[in-house]
Design an enzyme around this catalytic site. Structure first.
Site, PDB file in Angstrom:
ATOM      1  N   SER A  68       7.227   3.521  12.750  1.00  0.00           N
ATOM      2  CA  SER A  68       6.419   3.795  12.690  1.00  0.00           C
ATOM      3  C   SER A  68       5.623   4.669  14.083  1.00  0.00           C
ATOM      4  O   SER A  68       6.813   4.413  15.187  1.00  0.00           O
ATOM      5  CB  SER A  68       5.257   2.595  12.659  1.00  0.00           C
ATOM      6  OG  SER A  68       3.703   2.042  13.673  1.00  0.00           O
ATOM      7  N   SER A  73       3.728 -10.988  -0.835  1.00  0.00           N
ATOM      8  CA  SER A  73       3.134 -12.380  -0.022  1.00  0.00           C
ATOM      9  C   SER A  73       1.311 -11.848   0.280  1.00  0.00           C
ATOM     10  O   SER A  73       0.599 -11.894   1.312  1.00  0.00           O
ATOM     11  CB  SER A  73       3.854 -12.521   1.755  1.00  0.00           C
ATOM     12  OG  SER A  73       4.148 -11.161   2.692  1.00  0.00           O
ATOM     13  N   ASN A  74       1.609  -9.878   1.036  1.00  0.00           N
ATOM     14  CA  ASN A  74       0.947  -9.138   1.138  1.00  0.00           C
ATOM     15  C   ASN A  74       0.125  -8.128   0.235  1.00  0.00           C
ATOM     16  O   ASN A  74      -0.194  -7.394   0.528  1.00  0.00           O
ATOM     17  CB  ASN A  74       0.690  -8.296   2.571  1.00  0.00           C
ATOM     18  CG  ASN A  74      -0.438  -7.971   3.389  1.00  0.00           C
ATOM     19  OD1 ASN A  74      -1.701  -8.613   3.057  1.00  0.00           O
ATOM     20  ND2 ASN A  74      -0.851  -7.147   4.118  1.00  0.00           N
ATOM     21  N   ARG A  99     -10.694  -1.954  21.816  1.00  0.00           N
ATOM     22  CA  ARG A  99     -10.099  -2.912  21.609  1.00  0.00           C
ATOM     23  C   ARG A  99      -8.639  -3.348  22.282  1.00  0.00           C
ATOM     24  O   ARG A  99      -8.392  -2.090  22.258  1.00  0.00           O
ATOM     25  CB  ARG A  99      -9.286  -3.211  19.946  1.00  0.00           C
ATOM     26  CG  ARG A  99      -8.836  -3.718  19.126  1.00  0.00           C
ATOM     27  CD  ARG A  99      -8.972  -3.624  17.601  1.00  0.00           C
ATOM     28  NE  ARG A  99      -8.216  -2.279  17.594  1.00  0.00           N
ATOM     29  CZ  ARG A  99      -7.548  -1.565  16.357  1.00  0.00           C
ATOM     30  NH1 ARG A  99      -7.959  -2.102  15.057  1.00  0.00           N
ATOM     31  NH2 ARG A  99      -7.059  -0.843  16.107  1.00  0.00           N
ATOM     32  N   TYR A 110       5.009  -6.735  16.798  1.00  0.00           N
ATOM     33  CA  TYR A 110       4.944  -5.563  15.464  1.00  0.00           C
ATOM     34  C   TYR A 110       5.910  -4.735  16.387  1.00  0.00           C
ATOM     35  O   TYR A 110       6.885  -4.153  15.166  1.00  0.00           O
ATOM     36  CB  TYR A 110       3.059  -5.637  14.608  1.00  0.00           C
ATOM     37  CG  TYR A 110       3.458  -4.593  14.110  1.00  0.00           C
ATOM     38  CD1 TYR A 110       4.077  -4.144  12.674  1.00  0.00           C
ATOM     39  CD2 TYR A 110       3.423  -3.420  13.936  1.00  0.00           C
ATOM     40  CE1 TYR A 110       4.043  -3.036  11.893  1.00  0.00           C
ATOM     41  CE2 TYR A 110       2.770  -2.219  13.411  1.00  0.00           C
ATOM     42  CZ  TYR A 110       3.331  -2.153  12.748  1.00  0.00           C
ATOM     43  OH  TYR A 110       3.601  -1.021  11.984  1.00  0.00           O
ATOM     44  N   LYS A 148       9.543  -2.272  14.756  1.00  0.00           N
ATOM     45  CA  LYS A 148       9.811  -1.702  13.722  1.00  0.00           C
ATOM     46  C   LYS A 148      10.839  -1.122  14.977  1.00  0.00           C
ATOM     47  O   LYS A 148      11.771  -0.535  14.916  1.00  0.00           O
ATOM     48  CB  LYS A 148       8.131  -0.572  14.588  1.00  0.00           C
ATOM     49  CG  LYS A 148       7.790  -1.175  13.382  1.00  0.00           C
ATOM     50  CD  LYS A 148       8.211  -0.997  11.764  1.00  0.00           C
ATOM     51  CE  LYS A 148       7.420  -1.222  10.753  1.00  0.00           C
ATOM     52  NZ  LYS A 148       7.500  -1.375   9.406  1.00  0.00           N
ATOM     53  N   TYR A 190       1.108  -1.089  -0.072  1.00  0.00           N
ATOM     54  CA  TYR A 190       0.299   0.123   0.003  1.00  0.00           C
ATOM     55  C   TYR A 190       0.765   1.270  -0.180  1.00  0.00           C
ATOM     56  O   TYR A 190       1.033   2.662  -0.727  1.00  0.00           O
ATOM     57  CB  TYR A 190      -0.935   0.158   1.259  1.00  0.00           C
ATOM     58  CG  TYR A 190      -1.808   1.276   1.557  1.00  0.00           C
ATOM     59  CD1 TYR A 190      -2.092   2.352   0.914  1.00  0.00           C
ATOM     60  CD2 TYR A 190      -1.640   1.965   2.902  1.00  0.00           C
ATOM     61  CE1 TYR A 190      -3.113   3.179   0.514  1.00  0.00           C
ATOM     62  CE2 TYR A 190      -2.804   2.783   2.832  1.00  0.00           C
ATOM     63  CZ  TYR A 190      -3.396   3.548   1.884  1.00  0.00           C
ATOM     64  OH  TYR A 190      -4.474   4.297   2.339  1.00  0.00           O
TER      65      TYR A 190
HETATM   66  N1  UFG Z   1     -11.560   1.187  15.196  1.00  0.00           N
HETATM   67  C1  UFG Z   1     -12.157   1.054  15.451  1.00  0.00           C
HETATM   68  N2  UFG Z   1     -12.676   0.447  14.137  1.00  0.00           N
HETATM   69  C2  UFG Z   1     -12.186  -0.455  13.249  1.00  0.00           C
HETATM   70  C3  UFG Z   1     -11.178  -0.192  13.085  1.00  0.00           C
HETATM   71  C4  UFG Z   1     -10.312   0.517  14.187  1.00  0.00           C
HETATM   72  O1  UFG Z   1     -13.617   1.951  15.659  1.00  0.00           O
HETATM   73  O2  UFG Z   1     -13.429  -0.688  12.725  1.00  0.00           O
HETATM   74  C5  UFG Z   1     -10.516   2.108  15.945  1.00  0.00           C
HETATM   75  C6  UFG Z   1      -9.341   2.229  16.714  1.00  0.00           C
HETATM   76  O3  UFG Z   1     -10.230   1.787  17.584  1.00  0.00           O
HETATM   77  C7  UFG Z   1      -8.352   2.739  16.572  1.00  0.00           C
HETATM   78  C8  UFG Z   1      -8.641   4.068  15.430  1.00  0.00           C
HETATM   79  O4  UFG Z   1      -9.960   3.328  14.660  1.00  0.00           O
HETATM   80  O5  UFG Z   1      -9.135   4.476  17.392  1.00  0.00           O
HETATM   81  C9  UFG Z   1      -8.248   3.161  14.360  1.00  0.00           C
HETATM   82  O6  UFG Z   1      -7.438   2.785  14.073  1.00  0.00           O
HETATM   83  P1  UFG Z   1      -6.336   1.569  13.111  1.00  0.00           P
HETATM   84  O7  UFG Z   1      -6.504  -0.118  13.691  1.00  0.00           O
HETATM   85  O8  UFG Z   1      -7.030   2.236  12.100  1.00  0.00           O
HETATM   86  O9  UFG Z   1      -4.843   1.994  13.833  1.00  0.00           O
HETATM   87  P2  UFG Z   1      -4.689   2.399  14.818  1.00  0.00           P
HETATM   88  O10 UFG Z   1      -3.856   3.009  14.959  1.00  0.00           O
HETATM   89  O11 UFG Z   1      -4.622   0.818  16.115  1.00  0.00           O
HETATM   90  O12 UFG Z   1      -2.908   1.278  14.208  1.00  0.00           O
HETATM   91  C10 UFG Z   1      -2.343   2.068  13.596  1.00  0.00           C
HETATM   92  C11 UFG Z   1      -1.657   1.077  12.282  1.00  0.00           C
HETATM   93  C12 UFG Z   1      -0.315   0.316  13.302  1.00  0.00           C
HETATM   94  C13 UFG Z   1       0.177   0.842  14.403  1.00  0.00           C
HETATM   95  C14 UFG Z   1      -0.171   1.978  14.947  1.00  0.00           C
HETATM   96  C15 UFG Z   1       0.519   2.830  15.554  1.00  0.00           C
HETATM   97  O13 UFG Z   1      -1.971   0.185  11.393  1.00  0.00           O
HETATM   98  O14 UFG Z   1       0.295  -0.328  12.162  1.00  0.00           O
HETATM   99  O15 UFG Z   1      -0.836   2.990  13.873  1.00  0.00           O
HETATM  100  O16 UFG Z   1       1.046   4.003  15.102  1.00  0.00           O
HETATM  101  F1  UFG Z   1       1.523  -0.008  14.540  1.00  0.00           F
END
Ligand code: UFG
Length: 338
Positions: A124, A34-35, A292, A149, A153, A11
């Protein structure tokens, strides 16, 4: 520059390849697919009218990597390749440590052998662990990561930092990404997660296309303005341009350097949903779920250093990103699997 891009079919990798090619750089991609999908290469060619050289394989395959460095006179490397699913990393820690660490070690060894001294590493905001203050600057403490993960990093940053101590000729830039969303404005390339998306934006676009009935909002009892988690959502093309800026300022930014790549602005889950609905005129049904595990309340960047030292700022708005994510999803309902 002739740039080797590991994970260049992914991506962020694919969007960066497009910006490198349009800025006149030559690109060699390594990806084990792979992804990611090979179709992305055709899309890159359609956008740029240029053909990146592609090799399918793993970075930690040393004879394979050595062959590529022998064939091409590489000036710089951008290292994206790595596994990135937080949940899977908790289930399969060794898979993550082996792949994500070994690839960097082998890459540095081969770079050393071929006297290649320029590296950009895909890091990250996860390296900040559970931060105690916002916004995050590059000087804030790192470590205390909450999953394998994230640990890879953090550990990769340490490996590269120590390598730079031993090799003063190196220019190594760690780019700490906040939350990339959006897609190329053409709608030809974008995020194509396999299975159920872990991240918020691809989940929203799959609800919008009718693939999933509703969005699960993970927690509305955080100490934030509307109770939902706050993140710094950055358009993937702005992020890609941050890589171009890093490469092009490497002469000035020698040694081991770190930059946050974000917008400096926090957006809650409900605000992102509202922006998506406004930008695209679609309704996103949602359901509040428990928090989560491993999530933090808020996370956003201070990007002052990137602005001053890279001459880079994110210019695309949240609405632009929502529109571009939706264009990609609606033009490619099955991603690259048409
Ligand atoms: N969220 C939802 N519903 C979903 C998915 C996410 O409510 O289906 C919320 C999460 O709780 C969070 C926000 O949306 O509050 C963002 O979640 P993401 O999973 O999109 O992103 P994260 O911040 O959890 O994770 C991202 C990257 C990771 C990295 C992390 C910290 O995906 O690779 O930021 O930098 F590790």
């Amino acid at each position: 520059m002739r740039v080797l891009v590991t994970g260049g079919a992914g991506y962020i990798g694919s969007h960066t390849v497009v910006e490198l090619l349009t800025h006149g750089h030559e690109v060699i991609i390594i990806d084990d697919l792979s992804n990611s999908k090979k179709e992305v290469l055709n899309r890159i060619q359609t956008i740029t009218q240029k053909v990146p050289t592609f090799y399918q394989g793993q970075v930690q395959d040393e004879p394979f990597l050595t062959q590529i460095f022998t064939t091409h006179s590489i000036d710089a490397v951008i290292h994206f390749a790595g596994y990135k699913a937080v949940g899977e990393s908790v289930e399969k820690p060794l898979k993550y440590f082996e792949n994500n660490l070994l690839s960097t070690i082998v890459l540095l060894r081969v770079m050393e052998q071929f006297n290649v001294h320029k590296l950009v590493f895909s890091s990250s905001a996860t390296v900040y662990g559970t931060p105690t203050k916002m916004p995050l600057t590059e000087e804030d403490p790192i470590g205390g990561t909450t999953n394998p993960y994230g640990a890879t990093k953090f550990m990769n940053e340490l490996i590269i930092k120590d390598y730079c101590v031993a090799h003063p000729e190196m220019a190594a830039t760690m780019l700490r990404y906040f939350n990339p969303i959006g897609a190329h404005v053409s709608g030809l390339i974008g995020e194509d997660p396999q299975g159920i998306p872990n991240n918020l934006m691809p989940f929203i676009t799959q609800v919008a296309i009718g693939k999933r009935p509703e969005l699960n909002v993970f927690g509305n009892d955080y100490p934030t303005r509307d109770g939902t988690g706050i993140r710094d959502y950055i358009h993937v093309v702005d992020l890609a341009l941050g890589h171009v800026a890093s490469l092009e300022t490497m002469q000035q930014n020698k040694g081991y350097v770190v930059f946050n790549l974000g917008t400096g602005k926090g957006t809650s889950v409900l605000e992102l949903v509202a922006a998506f609905e406004q930008a695209n005129g679609v309704k996103i049904p949602l359901r509040i779920q428990p928090r989560r595990s491993g999530d933090i309340a808020e996370n956003y960047a201070d990007c002052t250093k990137s602005k001053h030292e890279l001459g880079w700022v994110a210019t695309r708005s949240l609405i632009d990103a929502c529109r571009d994510s939706w264009r990609w999803q609606s033009k490619n309902p099955k991603g690259y699997n048409q």
